[in-house]
Design an enzyme around this catalytic site. Structure first.
Site, PDB file in Angstrom:
ATOM      1  N   GLU A   1      81.325 -28.683  12.002  1.00  0.00           N
ATOM      2  CA  GLU A   1      81.147 -27.371  12.605  1.00  0.00           C
ATOM      3  C   GLU A   1      81.169 -27.560  14.119  1.00  0.00           C
ATOM      4  O   GLU A   1      80.912 -28.645  14.617  1.00  0.00           O
ATOM      5  CB  GLU A   1      79.791 -26.779  12.202  1.00  0.00           C
ATOM      6  CG  GLU A   1      78.578 -27.260  13.031  1.00  0.00           C
ATOM      7  CD  GLU A   1      78.236 -28.738  12.859  1.00  0.00           C
ATOM      8  OE1 GLU A   1      78.691 -29.332  11.867  1.00  0.00           O
ATOM      9  OE2 GLU A   1      77.537 -29.305  13.731  1.00  0.00           O
TER      10      GLU A   1
ATOM     11  N   SER B   1      73.551 -34.681  29.719  1.00  0.00           N
ATOM     12  CA  SER B   1      74.181 -34.835  28.402  1.00  0.00           C
ATOM     13  C   SER B   1      75.696 -34.705  28.445  1.00  0.00           C
ATOM     14  O   SER B   1      76.391 -35.226  27.584  1.00  0.00           O
ATOM     15  CB  SER B   1      73.603 -33.807  27.431  1.00  0.00           C
ATOM     16  OG  SER B   1      73.669 -32.506  27.978  1.00  0.00           O
TER      17      SER B   1
ATOM     18  N   LYS C   1      77.961 -36.556  22.538  1.00  0.00           N
ATOM     19  CA  LYS C   1      78.310 -36.304  21.137  1.00  0.00           C
ATOM     20  C   LYS C   1      79.105 -37.445  20.517  1.00  0.00           C
ATOM     21  O   LYS C   1      78.986 -37.725  19.336  1.00  0.00           O
ATOM     22  CB  LYS C   1      79.097 -35.001  21.027  1.00  0.00           C
ATOM     23  CG  LYS C   1      78.259 -33.785  21.422  1.00  0.00           C
ATOM     24  CD  LYS C   1      78.245 -32.743  20.345  1.00  0.00           C
ATOM     25  CE  LYS C   1      77.126 -31.749  20.528  1.00  0.00           C
ATOM     26  NZ  LYS C   1      77.183 -31.008  21.812  1.00  0.00           N
TER      27      LYS C   1
END
Ligand SMILES: *Cc1c(COP(=O)(O)O)cnc(C)c1O
Length: 395
Positions: free
Chosen positions: A107, A374, A85
């Site tokens: 969010e 990830s 991210k």
């Protein structure tokens, strides 16, 4: 760069009040995406702050145990803040700065995107407010406190069913009211144009690196690239540089939850239908009236009722395939990769690992799979214990 539509999907489906501001974001992105100074700042932060390039690790034990294709792991779990991210957040925050914005909003579901956004806001000295469903703030108290520690304000959202989709609605409302000083950092390859394209570009560092790395060790491209799909940002980043190489098979693993044919699922690609939500035309889990269905997966990072428009186009065109992995299969993969490779990977990522566990034994030993990890799985240890009937006393 992509123009904002992917076959019939994508677009900018927004209330009029938001449209001018989103168009300013699109204009800014177009202006900076190829700007050498912007790219230099982006890549310098990726290297010096986020710890890139991430490793491409040959998983020898898994390869030998599964007895088929060679398995390489792209280690996004080793990035600062523990997942992919951060790549996207750095890029979007740099755009925000250039637009003169002083406040970031985002969010978050489980909290990982919120933590990444709060991290970069701290680094850049920007204000930060995070919208999170009340259900999620209750489940993820540690991440709420972590964001507060980083200087962010966390708003528990009680509207709707008080989960991620409601947090996105609340963030959009805040954005409409404060767009003068505010930039909305979206956490996946979803939302109105330019977000899916921006996220594609910022996350494509994953496949830019893996392509160089695999050529260096194997002298050729992989036969398969496998990544998990929530909204689809780590997957699109893992696929991006291979889309033009048809000999590379692309596989996305989404969350089946209790099973694709049960109501407790997040398998948007298998069970979704075309619709419009959160500013984009894409595929969604919805009822016949177009109301978004509640979704379920053991993995908080994959339980989004939609998916990025580029993935739907990749599926419809046959360029990529999408499979659904159940909670049970993902938990088995979580335990397997920990024991085989000494890596505690995120439960989201373990959906991709589970697919690799099925795929590798069906392939010959000269085939190569790259699987993206990830994120890291420390955050999941307690819930995996619970899944196995062990209550860890955390308080
Ligand atoms: C958020 C998250 C995901 C799902 O998001 P995508 O946009 O589909 O990548 C997957 N893995 C981890 C570790 C995450 O934090």
């Amino acid at each position: 760069m992509k123009s904002g539509s992917y076959m019939e999907y994508g677009g900018q489906y927004l209330p009029e009040i938001l449209l001018p501001e989103i168009q300013r974001v699109a204009k800014a992105y177009k202006q900076y995406k190829d700007d050498p100074e912007f790219l230099n700042e982006f890549h310098t932060l990726l290297r010096d702050y986020a710890n890139r390039p991430s490793l491409l690790y040959y998983a020898k034990n898994m390869t030998e145990d599964l007895g088929g294709a060679k398995i390489y792991l792209k280690r996004e779990d080793l990035n600062h803040t523990g997942a992919h991210k951060i790549n996207n957040v750095i890029g979007q925050a740099l755009i925000a700065k250039r637009m003169g914005k002083t406040r970031l909003i985002a969010e978050t579901g489980a909290g990982q995107h919120g933590v990444a956004t709060a991290t970069i806001a701290a680094l850049f000295g920007m204000k930060c407010e995070i919208f999170m469903g009340k259900m999620d703030t209750d489940r993820q108290r540690l991440n709420v406190f972590r964001m507060e520690l980083l200087g962010a304000k966390v708003h528990p959202v009680t509207s709707g069913t008080a989960v991620l989709k409601d947090a996105i609605n609340a963030a959009l409302q805040d954005y409409a009211a404060h767009s003068e000083d505010t930039f909305y950092v979206i956490g996946s390859a979803v939302g109105p144009h330019p977000y899916p394209a921006m996220v594609h570009d910022f996350q494509s560092v994953i496949s830019k690196e893996s392509k160089e790395q695999i050529k260096k060790v194997e002298g050729r491209l992989p036969d398969y690239v496998v990544a998990c799909v929530g909204g689809g940002s780590n997957a699109i980043g893992s696929f991006a540089e291979y889309i033009e190489n048809p000999e590379v098979n692309l596989i996305g693993a989404e969350a089946a939850g209790h099973g694709v044919n049960t109501p407790d699922t997040a398998a948007t690609m298998q069970r979704g239908t075309t619709g419009i939500f959160h500013g984009m035309k894409s595929r969604f889990l919805q009822n016949d009236d177009g109301q978004i269905n509640p979704v379920y997966s053991i993995s908080a990072g994959l339980d989004y009722p939609g998916v990025g428009p580029e993935h739907v186009a990749l599926m419809d065109s046959g360029r990529a395939q999408y499979v659904a992995i159940t909670d049970d299969e993902a938990v088995n993969a979580f335990e397997y990769i920990a024991k085989e490779e000494g890596i505690v990977a995120a439960i989201e990522s373990c959906h991709a690992v589970a697919e690799v566990m099925k795929l590798a034994p069906t392939l010959s030993k000269d085939k190569i799979i790259i699987c993206t990890l990830s994120g890291r799985g420390d955050k999941d240890v307690a819930s995996i214990a619970k899944y196995r009937g062990i209550e860890l006393n955390e308080d």
